[in-house]
Write a protein that holds these residues in place. Structure first.
Motif, mmCIF file in Angstrom:
data_model
loop_
_atom_site.group_PDB
_atom_site.id
_atom_site.type_symbol
_atom_site.label_atom_id
_atom_site.label_comp_id
_atom_site.label_asym_id
_atom_site.label_seq_id
_atom_site.Cartn_x
_atom_site.Cartn_y
_atom_site.Cartn_z
ATOM 1 N N HIS A 192 -52.466 115.951 19.773
ATOM 2 C CA HIS A 192 -53.418 115.360 20.722
ATOM 3 C C HIS A 192 -54.461 114.633 19.880
ATOM 4 O O HIS A 192 -55.624 115.030 19.818
ATOM 5 N N PRO A 193 -54.029 113.547 19.217
ATOM 6 C CA PRO A 193 -54.792 113.098 18.057
ATOM 7 C C PRO A 193 -56.020 112.260 18.349
ATOM 8 O O PRO A 193 -56.025 111.393 19.201
ATOM 9 N N ASP A 194 -57.042 112.574 17.650
ATOM 10 C CA ASP A 194 -58.124 111.660 17.345
ATOM 11 C C ASP A 194 -58.540 112.052 15.934
ATOM 12 O O ASP A 194 -59.683 112.398 15.669
ATOM 13 N N ILE A 195 -57.522 112.063 15.064
ATOM 14 C CA ILE A 195 -57.680 112.627 13.731
ATOM 15 C C ILE A 195 -56.958 111.731 12.733
ATOM 16 O O ILE A 195 -55.936 111.128 13.059
ATOM 17 N N PHE A 196 -57.536 111.638 11.536
ATOM 18 C CA PHE A 196 -56.927 110.849 10.478
ATOM 19 C C PHE A 196 -56.405 111.767 9.381
ATOM 20 O O PHE A 196 -56.783 112.932 9.282
ATOM 21 N N PHE A 197 -55.536 111.221 8.541
ATOM 22 C CA PHE A 197 -54.849 112.075 7.571
ATOM 23 C C PHE A 197 -55.762 112.638 6.491
ATOM 24 O O PHE A 197 -55.484 113.708 5.947
#
Length: 444
Positions: A428-433
């Motif tokens: 459920h992304p709002d994320i960076f690597f």
């Protein structure tokens, strides 16, 4: 096994009554054999690839149990409208025809997997939004300039290939798809501009003359090319064992092979990427190719590719299991590699277990840049979309690893619980690597 012509004879004599699968590939057919309708109560899979057929009967829906239809490498110019009435049809392939038009109402209600690679399609039907079960959409090598807004209704869509088309701008409708995780978009006008800009600024690429290379046995073959074990004789430094990939040149399900080569060269070096040593020059037939480090044969594929049942998810051997340390080592390595790619404006596009080589101790290498694309890091909208989509793919990978954990103690159980929290953030992304890497590092 009977030949296609022998099966056609059996079909016409009524001796295939009750069969569930029928392959008539390479049978020289110019028309759909009406005798196939005699199998209407039983036929589940039909393969008519590599013939000269240009249309299907309007009453094709009488094959009421048909689920899989392959009509690749034929002479279709219009997608058969009658397929929209097939009640159970879920997988359709019309790769390498000459299709320009897909009529409204021609896509069946249970469609999961649609392969339209290498045609001349200029637009998708607006009612594709009714395909609520669609998970995989293969559109590379067409003439598309836009995607319909209704595509946002395809909420199950997990993988899409729009490489080698005519998009002037990145299709923002893709950002609204809640399950999209694997995207390839190289070979369009907007991405070609970025590739040209990138290579105009790039340091000189090492060129390796064909005369310095020796090919040995074939190690593997994919849609874009063939990989051989090889040797590179470098002046003054001896012989280096290598892997040599020669590209085929034709458009693949992922896009153009030269775009794969561009992404591979832009990726630069990283501990968890297979090192590119240089680009081949002077091949006798002008074939393009890359030279890679030869990987230790003890490394094996983490998983097998999706099959007709799993559609977008990898297949693992039943006995596959990992310790928590192996999972963490693999997850950290791959997350670090992808963070590195993103920092260089490269999105992998096919972040799957079957594209990862792993050792017995969990050391891993990410390979196969066939679906990779270059993106402009300064374009905030595109940059955010493609990076968060890849985070979702990583979340799926992490789920596959965590569901195959070996028996553990209390301390490992705590780390598994924290890994699941990372996994949930990814899907459920709002994320960076870089954030993913930081979280994984705290679990070491």
């Amino acid at each position: 096994m009977a030949s296609a012509l022998e099966r056609l004879t059996l079909l016409r004599s009524g001796q295939l009554k009750g069969c569930t699968e029928l392959s008539l590939c390479d049978a020289g057919l110019e028309q759909f054999p009406r005798e196939i309708f005699n199998l209407g109560d039983s036929l589940v899979k039909l393969d008519l690839s590599r013939n000269k057929i240009s249309e299907l009967p309007k009453d094709i829906h009488k094959l009421c149990n048909l689920r899989i239809l392959f009509c690749s490498s034929n002479c279709f110019t219009v997608f058969p409208e009658g397929l929209g009435q097939c009640p159970d049809l879920s997988m359709i392939a019309f790769k390498q025809n000459a299709i320009r038009t897909i009529p409204e109402g021609s896509l069946p209600p249970k469609l999961r997997w649609l392969i339209l690679t290498d045609n001349k399609i200029e637009a998708l039907p607006y009612d594709i939004g009714k395909c609520q079960h669609l998970q995989k959409l293969m559109l590379a090598g067409n003439c598309l300039m836009a995607l319909p807004d209704s595509l946002r209704e395809c909420v199950a869509l997990g993988l899409i290939r729009i490489s080698a088309n005519k998009f002037h701008v990145f299709p923002q409708v893709l950002s609204s798809l809640p399950n999209l995780a694997w995207l390839a978009f190289a070979g369009n006008q907007f991405s070609d501009v970025e590739a040209s800009r990138r290579f105009s600024q790039k340091e000189a690429i090492r060129l390796i003359d064909w005369s310095e290379l020796v090919l040995h046995e074939k190690l593997g073959e994919g849609a874009s090319g063939v990989i051989y074990r090889g040797e590179w004789t470098r002046s003054g430094t001896g012989v280096l064992k290598t892997a040599i990939k020669l590209f085929k040149g034709a458009v693949t399900s992922d896009g153009w092979p030269h775009n794969e080569m561009e992404a591979s060269l832009c990726a630069e070096r990283h501990l968890n990427l297979i090192p590119v040593l240089g680009k081949i020059t002077g091949h006798p037939t002008n074939a393009e190719g890359l030279v890679f480090d030869l990987i230790d044969p003890t490394f094996t594929n983490l998983a097998g590719p999706p099959d007709m049942t799993t559609c977008t998810r990898d297949v693992y051997l039943p006995q596959t299991a990992f310790t928590v340390n192996e999972i963490l080592r693999c997850a950290r390595g791959i997350a670090s590699a992808v963070a590195h790619l993103h920092s260089h404006g490269v999105v992998h596009g096919d972040l799957y277990g079957h594209n990862i080589l792993i050792s017995a101790t969990g050391e891993c290498l990410l390979g196969d840049f066939g679906a990779a694309s270059l993106f402009d890091k300064e374009d905030i909208n595109v940059s955010r979309v493609v990076q968060t989509l890849e985070a979702r793919a990583f979340g799926h990978l992490l789920e596959e690893l965590l569901t195959r954990t070996r028996e553990t103690g209390a301390e490992d159980a705590k780390r598994i619980e924290k890994l699941w929290l990372v996994q949930k953030q990814c899907v459920h992304p709002d994320i960076f690597f870089l954030d993913i890497c930081s979280q994984l590092d705290t679990l070491v």
